[in-house]
Scaffold this motif. Sequence first.
Motif, PDB file in Angstrom:
ATOM      1  N   VAL A  73      81.625  69.625   4.161  1.00 56.34           N
ATOM      2  CA  VAL A  73      81.055  69.428   2.831  1.00 56.34           C
ATOM      3  C   VAL A  73      82.187  68.964   1.925  1.00 56.34           C
ATOM      4  CG1 VAL A  73      79.914  70.536   0.880  1.00 56.34           C
ATOM      5  CG2 VAL A  73      79.316  71.201   3.222  1.00 56.34           C
ATOM      6  N   LYS A 136      75.290  61.561   1.793  1.00 61.31           N
ATOM      7  CA  LYS A 136      75.633  62.906   1.339  1.00 61.31           C
ATOM      8  C   LYS A 136      74.816  63.226   0.095  1.00 61.31           C
ATOM      9  CE  LYS A 136      79.911  63.041   3.700  1.00 61.31           C
ATOM     10  NZ  LYS A 136      81.277  63.398   3.782  1.00 61.31           N
ATOM     11  N   VAL A 140      76.939  67.302   0.779  1.00 66.44           N
ATOM     12  CA  VAL A 140      76.507  67.794   2.091  1.00 66.44           C
ATOM     13  C   VAL A 140      76.020  66.629   2.949  1.00 66.44           C
ATOM     14  CG1 VAL A 140      74.898  69.324   3.291  1.00 66.44           C
ATOM     15  CG2 VAL A 140      75.818  69.991   1.060  1.00 66.44           C
TER      16      VAL A 140
END
Length: 151
Positions: A73, A136, A140
Amino acid sequence: QMVNGPMILTGFGALNKLLGKKVYTSQDQLGGPQVMVPNGVTHKLVESDQDGVSAILDWLAFTPKTACHPSPVLEPTDPVDRDVTFVPSKTPYDPRHMLDGTVTPEGERLSGFFDEGTFQEYLEGWGRSVVVGRAKLGGVPMGVIAVETRN
């Protein structure tokens, strides 16, 4: 796969010999992009070895270090509470604009669903009714599948 590089394990000469006649005249006929991209073997077409290494590193940025580790992340590239300013039309539109955002003819940036600049499309020449990639969301890593309705 490189634009000017076949992806194949054996040569056209060996196959011609096995077949007993001249069927193939080049490696590209067997494993060139014109064969491998529409068949879904090539996930990403690149111009050079350096672009290929960069594409591999981009791909790895979405994968965990091992099967036991979580996905990496990263700090989001834009605020997680931002608005998605691209609004789909009732007529067929490019789904990439919803995913990645777009710029209007007037120069206005419309944000998409995912963090700006993180959407990367794969298998572009295969499965023309879908858009597949990675992006993303709030830093994430996500897999992406969107329906392409313009075809």
